[in-house]
Design an enzyme around this catalytic site. Structure first.
Site, PDB file in Angstrom:
ATOM      1  N   ARG A  59       0.943  -1.272  -0.261  1.00 32.55           N
ATOM      2  CA  ARG A  59      -0.062   0.035   0.086  1.00 32.55           C
ATOM      3  C   ARG A  59       0.897   1.186   0.051  1.00 32.55           C
ATOM      4  NH1 ARG A  59      -4.391  -0.830   4.813  1.00 32.55           N
ATOM      5  NH2 ARG A  59      -4.852   1.376   4.069  1.00 32.55           N
ATOM      6  N   GLN A  91      -9.526   9.175   8.337  1.00 33.84           N
ATOM      7  CA  GLN A  91      -9.382   7.857   8.691  1.00 33.84           C
ATOM      8  C   GLN A  91      -8.294   7.300   7.662  1.00 33.84           C
ATOM      9  OE1 GLN A  91     -13.487   5.722   9.516  1.00 33.84           O
ATOM     10  NE2 GLN A  91     -13.608   7.237   7.927  1.00 33.84           N
ATOM     11  N   HIS A 109      -5.960   7.563  12.373  1.00 29.83           N
ATOM     12  CA  HIS A 109      -5.756   5.933  12.052  1.00 29.83           C
ATOM     13  C   HIS A 109      -4.314   5.793  11.818  1.00 29.83           C
ATOM     14  CE1 HIS A 109     -10.169   4.687  11.656  1.00 29.83           C
ATOM     15  NE2 HIS A 109      -9.792   4.956  12.907  1.00 29.83           N
ATOM     16  N   GLY A 175     -16.971  10.478   1.963  1.00 32.21           N
ATOM     17  CA  GLY A 175     -16.217   8.919   1.676  1.00 32.21           C
ATOM     18  C   GLY A 175     -16.015   8.472   2.618  1.00 32.21           C
ATOM     19  N   SER A 177     -17.875   4.851   4.897  1.00 32.45           N
ATOM     20  CA  SER A 177     -19.077   4.162   5.010  1.00 32.45           C
ATOM     21  C   SER A 177     -19.790   4.158   6.423  1.00 32.45           C
ATOM     22  CB  SER A 177     -18.709   2.530   4.707  1.00 32.45           C
ATOM     23  OG  SER A 177     -17.706   2.136   5.903  1.00 32.45           O
ATOM     24  N   ASN A 201     -21.143  11.550   0.089  1.00 29.53           N
ATOM     25  CA  ASN A 201     -20.790  10.092  -0.275  1.00 29.53           C
ATOM     26  C   ASN A 201     -21.226   9.567  -1.399  1.00 29.53           C
ATOM     27  OD1 ASN A 201     -19.204   8.188   1.342  1.00 29.53           O
ATOM     28  ND2 ASN A 201     -20.876   6.757   1.260  1.00 29.53           N
ATOM     29  N   LEU A 202     -20.638   8.483  -1.961  1.00 21.98           N
ATOM     30  CA  LEU A 202     -21.213   8.033  -3.503  1.00 21.98           C
ATOM     31  C   LEU A 202     -22.658   7.388  -2.967  1.00 21.98           C
ATOM     32  CD1 LEU A 202     -20.130   7.592  -6.082  1.00 21.98           C
ATOM     33  CD2 LEU A 202     -19.386   5.258  -5.598  1.00 21.98           C
ATOM     34  N   GLU A 203     -22.875   6.950  -1.775  1.00 20.55           N
ATOM     35  CA  GLU A 203     -24.129   6.222  -1.573  1.00 20.55           C
ATOM     36  C   GLU A 203     -24.342   6.510  -0.255  1.00 20.55           C
ATOM     37  OE1 GLU A 203     -22.607   2.612  -3.040  1.00 20.55           O
ATOM     38  OE2 GLU A 203     -21.475   2.196  -0.781  1.00 20.55           O
ATOM     39  N   ALA A 219     -16.999  12.164  -5.010  1.00 17.75           N
ATOM     40  CA  ALA A 219     -16.361  13.324  -3.962  1.00 17.75           C
ATOM     41  C   ALA A 219     -15.447  14.396  -4.868  1.00 17.75           C
ATOM     42  CB  ALA A 219     -15.227  12.666  -3.093  1.00 17.75           C
TER      43      ALA A 219
HETATM   44  C1  BV8 Z   1     -11.208   1.172  19.178  1.00 20.98           C
HETATM   45  C2  BV8 Z   1      -6.177   1.741   9.684  1.00 20.98           C
HETATM   46  C3  BV8 Z   1     -11.066   1.026  21.541  1.00 20.98           C
HETATM   47  C4  BV8 Z   1      -5.372   0.837   9.251  1.00 20.98           C
HETATM   48  C5  BV8 Z   1      -8.723   1.092  10.131  1.00 20.98           C
HETATM   49  C6  BV8 Z   1     -17.864   0.485  19.121  1.00 20.98           C
HETATM   50  C7  BV8 Z   1     -16.976   1.596  19.953  1.00 20.98           C
HETATM   51  C8  BV8 Z   1     -15.562   1.584  19.930  1.00 20.98           C
HETATM   52  C9  BV8 Z   1     -15.229   0.667  19.039  1.00 20.98           C
HETATM   53  C10 BV8 Z   1     -15.847  -0.222  18.512  1.00 20.98           C
HETATM   54  C11 BV8 Z   1     -17.397  -0.274  18.703  1.00 20.98           C
HETATM   55  N1  BV8 Z   1     -17.737  -1.448  17.977  1.00 20.98           N
HETATM   56  C12 BV8 Z   1     -16.831  -2.184  17.376  1.00 20.98           C
HETATM   57  C13 BV8 Z   1     -15.600  -1.613  17.718  1.00 20.98           C
HETATM   58  C14 BV8 Z   1     -14.166  -2.047  17.457  1.00 20.98           C
HETATM   59  C15 BV8 Z   1     -13.795  -1.426  15.960  1.00 20.98           C
HETATM   60  C16 BV8 Z   1     -14.952  -1.320  15.012  1.00 20.98           C
HETATM   61  O1  BV8 Z   1     -15.338  -0.355  14.749  1.00 20.98           O
HETATM   62  N2  BV8 Z   1     -15.265  -2.524  14.339  1.00 20.98           N
HETATM   63  C17 BV8 Z   1     -15.978  -2.403  13.207  1.00 20.98           C
HETATM   64  C18 BV8 Z   1     -15.747  -3.389  12.203  1.00 20.98           C
HETATM   65  C19 BV8 Z   1     -17.457  -2.615  13.976  1.00 20.98           C
HETATM   66  N3  BV8 Z   1     -13.208  -0.322  16.216  1.00 20.98           N
HETATM   67  C20 BV8 Z   1     -11.880  -0.047  16.610  1.00 20.98           C
HETATM   68  O2  BV8 Z   1     -10.928  -0.949  16.796  1.00 20.98           O
HETATM   69  C21 BV8 Z   1     -11.223   1.121  16.721  1.00 20.98           C
HETATM   70  N4  BV8 Z   1     -10.367   1.175  17.901  1.00 20.98           N
HETATM   71  O3  BV8 Z   1     -12.228   0.725  19.082  1.00 20.98           O
HETATM   72  O4  BV8 Z   1     -10.124   1.318  20.182  1.00 20.98           O
HETATM   73  C22 BV8 Z   1     -11.444   2.458  22.006  1.00 20.98           C
HETATM   74  C23 BV8 Z   1     -12.104   3.530  21.065  1.00 20.98           C
HETATM   75  C24 BV8 Z   1     -12.433   4.666  21.362  1.00 20.98           C
HETATM   76  C25 BV8 Z   1     -12.041   4.909  23.027  1.00 20.98           C
HETATM   77  C26 BV8 Z   1     -11.078   4.103  23.545  1.00 20.98           C
HETATM   78  C27 BV8 Z   1     -11.079   2.623  23.052  1.00 20.98           C
HETATM   79  C28 BV8 Z   1      -9.961   1.266  15.707  1.00 20.98           C
HETATM   80  C29 BV8 Z   1     -10.640   1.127  14.159  1.00 20.98           C
HETATM   81  C30 BV8 Z   1      -9.280   1.700  13.215  1.00 20.98           C
HETATM   82  C31 BV8 Z   1      -9.181   0.459  12.512  1.00 20.98           C
HETATM   83  N5  BV8 Z   1      -8.057   1.038  11.305  1.00 20.98           N
HETATM   84  N6  BV8 Z   1      -7.595   1.541   9.028  1.00 20.98           N
HETATM   85  C32 BV8 Z   1      -5.379   0.601   7.713  1.00 20.98           C
HETATM   86  O5  BV8 Z   1      -5.762   1.447   6.750  1.00 20.98           O
HETATM   87  O6  BV8 Z   1      -4.966  -0.634   7.070  1.00 20.98           O
HETATM   88  S1  BV8 Z   1     -10.085   0.933   9.751  1.00 20.98           S
HETATM   89  C33 BV8 Z   1     -10.416   1.344   8.159  1.00 20.98           C
HETATM   90  O7  BV8 Z   1     -11.715   1.151   7.625  1.00 20.98           O
HETATM   91  C34 BV8 Z   1     -10.139   2.666   7.630  1.00 20.98           C
HETATM   92  O8  BV8 Z   1      -9.230   3.207   8.399  1.00 20.98           O
HETATM   93  C35 BV8 Z   1     -11.582   3.360   8.021  1.00 20.98           C
HETATM   94  O9  BV8 Z   1     -11.613   4.050   9.098  1.00 20.98           O
HETATM   95  C36 BV8 Z   1     -12.434   2.287   8.423  1.00 20.98           C
HETATM   96  C37 BV8 Z   1     -13.661   2.493   7.200  1.00 20.98           C
HETATM   97  O10 BV8 Z   1     -13.028   2.643   6.104  1.00 20.98           O
HETATM   98  P1  BV8 Z   1     -13.853   3.662   5.002  1.00 20.98           P
HETATM   99  O11 BV8 Z   1     -12.821   4.691   5.137  1.00 20.98           O
HETATM  100  O12 BV8 Z   1     -15.310   4.237   5.342  1.00 20.98           O
HETATM  101  O13 BV8 Z   1     -13.772   3.127   3.772  1.00 20.98           O
HETATM  102  P2  BV8 Z   1     -14.918   1.983   3.149  1.00 20.98           P
HETATM  103  O14 BV8 Z   1     -14.380   1.337   2.182  1.00 20.98           O
HETATM  104  O15 BV8 Z   1     -15.565   1.356   4.345  1.00 20.98           O
HETATM  105  O16 BV8 Z   1     -16.362   2.902   2.641  1.00 20.98           O
HETATM  106  C38 BV8 Z   1     -15.722   3.719   1.520  1.00 20.98           C
HETATM  107  C39 BV8 Z   1     -16.884   4.740   1.290  1.00 20.98           C
HETATM  108  O17 BV8 Z   1     -16.642   5.600   0.446  1.00 20.98           O
HETATM  109  C40 BV8 Z   1     -18.212   4.004   1.124  1.00 20.98           C
HETATM  110  O18 BV8 Z   1     -19.245   4.295   1.807  1.00 20.98           O
HETATM  111  C41 BV8 Z   1     -18.378   4.260  -0.535  1.00 20.98           C
HETATM  112  O19 BV8 Z   1     -19.769   4.176  -1.006  1.00 20.98           O
HETATM  113  C42 BV8 Z   1     -17.591   5.657  -0.513  1.00 20.98           C
HETATM  114  N7  BV8 Z   1     -17.095   6.107  -1.766  1.00 20.98           N
HETATM  115  C43 BV8 Z   1     -16.503   5.145  -2.629  1.00 20.98           C
HETATM  116  N8  BV8 Z   1     -15.943   5.966  -3.830  1.00 20.98           N
HETATM  117  C44 BV8 Z   1     -16.299   7.227  -3.613  1.00 20.98           C
HETATM  118  C45 BV8 Z   1     -17.137   7.136  -2.434  1.00 20.98           C
HETATM  119  N9  BV8 Z   1     -17.353   8.406  -1.865  1.00 20.98           N
HETATM  120  C46 BV8 Z   1     -17.341   9.515  -2.600  1.00 20.98           C
HETATM  121  N10 BV8 Z   1     -16.701   9.594  -3.810  1.00 20.98           N
HETATM  122  C47 BV8 Z   1     -16.130   8.422  -4.320  1.00 20.98           C
HETATM  123  N11 BV8 Z   1     -15.562   8.291  -5.686  1.00 20.98           N
END
Ligand code: BV8
Length: 233
Positions: A59, A91, A109, A175, A177, A201-203, A219
Site C-alpha cells: 500500500r 481515517q 488512524h 467518503g 461507510s 458520499n457515493l451512496e 467526491a
Molecule cells: C477502538 C487503519 C478502542 C489501518 C483502520 C464501538 C465503539 C468503539 C469501538 C468499537 C465499537 N464497535 C466495534 C468496535 C471496534 C472497532 C470497530 O469499529 N469495528 C467495526 C468493524 C464494527 N473499532 C476499533 O477497533 C477502533 N479502535 O475501538 O479502540 C477504543 C475506542 C475509543 C475509545 C477507547 C478505546 C480502531 C479502528 C481503526 C481500524 N483501522 N484503518 C489501515 O488503513 O489498514 S479501519 C479502516 O476502515 C479505515 O481506516 C476506516 O476507518 C475504516 C472504514 O473505512 P472507510 O474509510 O469508511 O472506507 P469504506 O471502504 O468502508 O467506505 C468507503 C466509502 O466511500 C463507501 O461508503 C463508498 O460508498 C464511498 N465511496 C466510494 N467511492 C467514492 C465514495 N464516496 C465518494 N466518492 C467516491 N468516488
C-alpha cells in the site's frame, strides 16, 4: 447557510477512490483481498508479521503511483480561504490530503509514511519497505511496525477531536461507510452538541440517518461544489 465559524471534516477511503486507491468495503476492495483480522489487528501482526508488513509495504509503494484528486485540492482551498476554525480529520493512512495542499491533517488512524519502533517507541517519517526489517533510524533495532491504528487499538488524538466536535457549527463526513467506530459516532457527537451535519458520499452510509443533509455522488464533484458554497456564503 447559517453563520459557520467552526467546521470539522471527517474523510474516509471514498475521498481517495477517484485517485485509484482501493476502498475497504467496495467489491474487490482491500478487505476482500485480505481478512481484516489477518492484516489490521495486533494479533494478526503477532501471528504473521511478514504478511502484515508486506500488506502495508504494498500500500505504501502504491502511493507513488497515485495523485490527489479534485476533492483533496478543494479541501486544501478551504483551509487556505476559510476565515473560521477548520479541523480536517482523516481515517485514511494515505498522504493525498497533504499532497493535495492541506497543511493541517489529523490522521486518527495513523499514516503509511510513518514508522513506529517497538523498541524505543519513537515515530519516524518512513517511505521504504519494512518487510526486510530495516533498523529503526533512532535506536537501530530491527523492530519497526507500520504507524497505523489497527482494530482494537486506540485511535490518535481523540481528545482533540471530541473537543472540536463540541465546538463545531458544521460537521461534514466525506467518503466513509460509517462502519468503523469511534469515527462512525462523530456525527452523533457533533449533532448532539448542536452542529449542522452533512454527508458527502457515493451512496448512503450506514449512518446516513444521523445527518441533517446528505448528498450522494463522487467526491471529486461534490466536494469542490460544497467548498465553493461555503466560501461564497
Ligand atoms: C477502538 C487503519 C478502542 C489501518 C483502520 C464501538 C465503539 C468503539 C469501538 C468499537 C465499537 N464497535 C466495534 C468496535 C471496534 C472497532 C470497530 O469499529 N469495528 C467495526 C468493524 C464494527 N473499532 C476499533 O477497533 C477502533 N479502535 O475501538 O479502540 C477504543 C475506542 C475509543 C475509545 C477507547 C478505546 C480502531 C479502528 C481503526 C481500524 N483501522 N484503518 C489501515 O488503513 O489498514 S479501519 C479502516 O476502515 C479505515 O481506516 C476506516 O476507518 C475504516 C472504514 O473505512 P472507510 O474509510 O469508511 O472506507 P469504506 O471502504 O468502508 O467506505 C468507503 C466509502 O466511500 C463507501 O461508503 C463508498 O460508498 C464511498 N465511496 C466510494 N467511492 C467514492 C465514495 N464516496 C465518494 N466518492 C467516491 N468516488
Amino acid at each position: 447557510m447559517t453563520d459557520i465559524s467552526s467546521i470539522v471534516i471527517l474523510t474516509g477511503a471514498g475521498i481517495s477512490a477517484e485517485s485509484g486507491i482501493d476502498t475497504f468495503r467496495s467489491a474487490g476492495g482491500l478487505w476482500e483481498q485480505h481478512k481484516v483480522e489477518d492484516v489490521a489487528t495486533p494479533e494478526g501482526f503477532a501471528r504473521d508479521p511478514d504478511l502484515v508488513l508486506g500488506f502495508y509495504d504494498m500500500r505504501r509503494e502504491a502511493l507513488a503511483k497515485v495523485r490527489p484528486n479534485a476533492a483533496h485540492t478543494a479541501l486544501a482551498r478551504l483551509e487556505r480561504e476559510f476565515a473560521g476554525e477548520l479541523l480536517l480529520v482523516t481515517q485514511n493512512v494515505d498522504d493525498l490530503h497533504e499532497r493535495g495542499g492541506s497543511d493541517q491533517v489529523l490522521h486518527m488512524h495513523g499514516e503509511l509514511k510513518s514508522a513506529l519502533c517497538l523498541s524505543c517507541e519513537v515515530r519516524s517519517r518512513w517511505d521504504a519497505p519494512m518487510a526486510c526489517r530495516p533498523p529503526c533510524p533512532v535506536c537501530q533495532a530491527s523492530s519497526l511496525r507500520p504507524d497505523v491504528v489497527w482494530f482494537g487499538e486506540m485511535p490518535y488524538q481523540m481528545e482533540r477531536i471530541y473537543a472540536a466536535l463540541q465546538r463545531a457549527d458544521l460537521f461534514v463526513s466525506i467518503g466513509t461507510s460509517g462502519a468503523v467506530y469511534p469515527a462512525a459516532g462523530f456525527v452523533q457527537e457533533a449533532r448532539t452538541a448542536g452542529a449542522q451535519t452533512l454527508e458527502l458520499n457515493l451512496e448512503p452510509s450506514e449512518g446516513t440517518a444521523h445527518f441533517h443533509e446528505a448528498r450522494h455522488g463522487p467526491a471529486g464533484a461534490l466536494v469542490p461544489q460544497w467548498v465553493e458554497e461555503v466560501l461564497s456564503a
